[in-house]
Design an enzyme around this catalytic site. Structure first.
Site, PDB file in Angstrom:
ATOM      1  N   ASP A  65       2.537 -10.065   4.758  1.00  0.00           N
ATOM      2  CA  ASP A  65       2.555  -8.623   5.515  1.00  0.00           C
ATOM      3  C   ASP A  65       0.984  -9.392   7.321  1.00  0.00           C
ATOM      4  OD1 ASP A  65       2.615  -7.817   3.389  1.00  0.00           O
ATOM      5  OD2 ASP A  65       1.125  -5.992   3.261  1.00  0.00           O
ATOM      6  N   LYS A 117       4.801  -1.027   7.693  1.00  0.00           N
ATOM      7  CA  LYS A 117       4.196  -0.044   7.614  1.00  0.00           C
ATOM      8  C   LYS A 117       2.646  -0.049   8.074  1.00  0.00           C
ATOM      9  CE  LYS A 117      -0.022  -2.443   4.628  1.00  0.00           C
ATOM     10  NZ  LYS A 117      -0.001  -3.791   3.605  1.00  0.00           N
ATOM     11  N   LYS A 153       6.626   1.078   4.040  1.00  0.00           N
ATOM     12  CA  LYS A 153       5.005   1.011   3.406  1.00  0.00           C
ATOM     13  C   LYS A 153       3.947   1.812   3.953  1.00  0.00           C
ATOM     14  CE  LYS A 153       1.774  -2.465   0.883  1.00  0.00           C
ATOM     15  NZ  LYS A 153       0.947  -3.134   0.609  1.00  0.00           N
TER      16      LYS A 153
END
Ligand SMILES: *[C@@H]1O[C@H](CO)[C@@H](O)[C@H](O)[C@H]1NC(C)=O
Ligand SMILES: *[C@@H]1O[C@H](CO)[C@@H](O)[C@H](O)[C@H]1NC(C)=O
Ligand SMILES: *[C@@H]1O[C@H](CO)[C@@H](O)[C@H](O)[C@H]1NC(C)=O
Length: 218
Positions: A65, A117, A153
């Site tokens: 990430d 995300k 996400k």
């Protein structure tokens, strides 16, 4: 044992090796994900952030990430941001890359993100539906333009199983069934959400809610 698991376990880079070892010892095939690039603020040099990504991948992280440099986004330096995300993509190698952002999503997708995300979970405002709609529609536009499927996400502040159903519905309605699978959809799950999901599964199986001492608490 019920075939219901989290999609991945996310840890800080320094804990990747430990997490990989522990999961292996438990004979688990769960992938280890890691937040890299100076998470959550990203306030370390590009060199350091790239090194962090490489080390996490070397230690066995299958998913990385990243956080973007918000200054680049806020000042409209899209090309510089594109270059930076490309470098992260390269450093990730075989690992999947999720970009954490609420803005500049198209740029991150073009630079090769596998996922976008909403938040780090550390901001004062978390995953909200209005922002999510913009992001999933950007994913749809990008798919229609390029044929490339980017995952989504939402993260931060999602606490109940009921809320996770709203997120699933949003994915299904905006992007279709394919975006309901772990390859294209993840929820940033706090321990609160996990506990509630366990509670609801218990109810589903037994017809009643578990007493506190029966819950496998995180
Ligand atoms: C480990 O997992 C594999 C694949 O699921 C299984 O065949 C094997 O029996 C497991 N071994 C142990 C020690 O649990
Ligand atoms: C982010 O981008 C700005 C603008 O180019 C730059 O001044 C700053 O050093 C960058 N931040 C980091 C942490 O690299
Ligand atoms: C955002 O999420 C974090 C982590 O789950 C939580 O501590 C915080 O209270 C949330 N903020 C809001 C505004 O919901």
């Amino acid at each position: 044992s019920h075939g219901v698991t989290t999609a991945a376990v996310c840890v800080y880079p320094s804990r990747v090796a430990d997490a990989v070892k522990s999961l292996k010892a438990a004979n688990s095939s769960l992938p280890v994900a890691s937040v890299a690039t100076g998470f959550p603020a990203g306030q370390t040099s590009l060199k350091t952030r790239l090194e962090e990504v490489r080390m996490a991948v070397e230690d066995g992280a299958m998913e990385i990430d990243i956080v973007i440099n918000r200054t680049l986004a806020l000042t409209g330096q899209w090309e510089a941001m594109y270059e930076e995300v490309c470098q992260f993509r390269e450093a990730c190698g075989e690992a999947h890359m999720k970009s954490i952002l609420a803005i500049g999503d198209l740029v991150a997708m073009m630079a090769g993100s596998d996922f976008i995300k909403t938040s780090t979970g550390k901001e004062s405002v978390n995953a909200t539906y209005p922002v999510a709609i913009v992001m999933v529609r950007a994913i749809r536009d990008y798919f229609l333009k390029t044929g490339h499927k980017v995952g989504f996400k939402p993260a931060g502040g999602i606490r109940t199983a009921k809320e996770s159903l709203v997120w699933l519905t949003l994915m299904k309605e905006e992007l279709g069934d394919e975006w309901l699978s772990p390859r294209l959809f993840r929820l940033g799950a706090s321990s609160l959400l996990l506990a509630d999901i366990e509670r609801q599964i218990y109810h589903h199986v037994t017809g009643r809610y578990a007493a506190y001492h029966q819950m496998p608490m995180a």
